[in-house]
Design a protein around this motif. Sequence first.
Motif, PDB file in Angstrom:
ATOM      1  N   ILE A  87      10.418 114.177  31.479  1.00  0.00           N
ATOM      2  CA  ILE A  87      11.607 114.204  32.339  1.00  0.00           C
ATOM      3  C   ILE A  87      12.434 112.950  32.118  1.00  0.00           C
ATOM      4  N   ARG A  88      11.784 111.813  32.064  1.00  0.00           N
ATOM      5  CA  ARG A  88      12.502 110.553  31.898  1.00  0.00           C
ATOM      6  C   ARG A  88      13.229 110.496  30.559  1.00  0.00           C
ATOM      7  N   ALA A  89      12.595 110.990  29.506  1.00  0.00           N
ATOM      8  CA  ALA A  89      13.243 110.993  28.190  1.00  0.00           C
ATOM      9  C   ALA A  89      14.475 111.895  28.202  1.00  0.00           C
ATOM     10  N   LEU A  90      14.333 113.073  28.805  1.00  0.00           N
ATOM     11  CA  LEU A  90      15.459 114.010  28.874  1.00  0.00           C
ATOM     12  C   LEU A  90      16.604 113.427  29.695  1.00  0.00           C
ATOM     13  N   VAL A  91      16.274 112.831  30.829  1.00  0.00           N
ATOM     14  CA  VAL A  91      17.301 112.273  31.713  1.00  0.00           C
ATOM     15  C   VAL A  91      18.002 111.086  31.058  1.00  0.00           C
ATOM     16  N   ASP A  92      17.240 110.237  30.392  1.00  0.00           N
ATOM     17  CA  ASP A  92      17.842 109.075  29.748  1.00  0.00           C
ATOM     18  C   ASP A  92      18.830 109.484  28.670  1.00  0.00           C
TER      19      ASP A  92
END
Length: 525
Positions: free
Chosen positions: A218-223
């Motif tokens: 999730i963090r990779a996608l959001v970043d």
Amino acid sequence: MPTASDLLVDCLEAEEVDRVFGVPGEEIEDLLFSLRDSEITFVPTRHEQGAAFMADVFGRLTGEAGVCLSTLGPGATNLVTGVADAQFDKSPVVAITGQSDRERLHKESHQTLDVLDVFDPIVTWNAQIADPEIVPESVRKAFKLAEYEKPGATHLEFPEDVAREEIDAAPIPIREQVRRPDPDDESVDRAATLIESAERPIILAGNGAVRTRAADSIRALVDRLEIPVVATYMGKGAISDRNAASLMTLDSGPAGEAAEAIDRADCVVAVGYDIAEHDPEGWNPDLEKSIVHVDLEPAEVYRHYPPDVEIVADIGASLAAIDDRISADACSLWCKNLHDRILEGATTKPNEDDPITVENTLPLLRESMADEDVLVSDVGTHKMKIAQSFPTYEPNTCIISNGLASMGIAVPGALAADLATDANVVAGTGDGGFLMNAAELETATRLDCGFTVVVFNDEDYGLISEQQREHRGEQFGTELTNPDFVTFAESFGIESFRPETWSEVERALATAVPSDELALIEIRL
């Protein structure tokens, strides 16, 4: 010659169980002495519900099944609330209950209940070990089903006559966990198209987003894509609330900013979302949003949750696949101003003349805790404030019961969290929930645990009073009287504080929370 109870304990050791939480009883005598002679620590608790809550939180934090043990009859029924909580909150738990000799089970008999029938609606799998030969299969199946995504609770009943029978057998070896499936390309392509075509996409991070360790994806996608994220109460920490994409939870913000954002969103990517966490009618009342469902199980059939695309696969792999299909400029962080207002409201420390409330206490509590420290919230008015206004920076560092929403979980849950992690732990509880399992403070002292209990004391079942006043303009049946909590805690040898000003509250939290000692802070509201 070894007995069936020895074999069951050998099987627990093969499952790498370190602790069993429970209350002793006559019908589990053989099993208790088999545990004594093993590498497993038996933790006698003060109530079976406390034991089940300990197993519940231990399983949720580690991903490995927590184990709770009771005798038959009232011991077994006392486990029910904690086991049901684990099932609703998707925590891996194996419950083991004793039972009388099989020759008594066909007739009315002292303390004898149909425990299998009692547990059947609240567990994933449920069986009686009716023969020593089936001990290895039964234990291996109980752990496999409890720990497999989606995890939950399983139950084994162990009659005392079976426990003492002699048998020479070995546990079934643990094999590699069943591999979770990869997403199918067609569903991923449809999901990516929906997200790219949306003007205001948003991610709804649920329990599965932190439980399946999908937070990195999730963090990779959001970043990369700058899609805003709003969490359910149990999804807190899927991304850091410092991230400009975070809107904290569905009810966060001094003026309902998070609710405003999801109301404006035209596409909701629901990641590891369980309907039991938060009714979708609240965020999709008009059925106008497109929905992408990403989870290990198909979506529940619900009028207000009709996904346009369902990706039923490993959550992390699914998010990575979606990320690969969407161009970096396809989305925008369309509600950054909302994030700033939400975080400012949640981190602003109170002035000295501000009233002492749960909400005003939380910025000071957050300041006293490191990012990786764990807050275990009980259920009540304070839970709502913690869910809405306590910034969370790492997955599984804010533990909230919101499936079954069981009062009494905080103290035994914090004990389990202290055993399961190296971080500092805080139990946030109201006076009502605290006294439901306050006796487990003795268990904590006996185990030399070190965590901080923060008791918000309003001498009331405050959340119920609030709802009654909202519905009827008055309250009834909710007022309480309490012991002196400081004296109560000190009777266990626990350092205690009763701050009366904000500077005293801040000093007490700064002293107790980073400490390795057990402490209690009473916040009188």
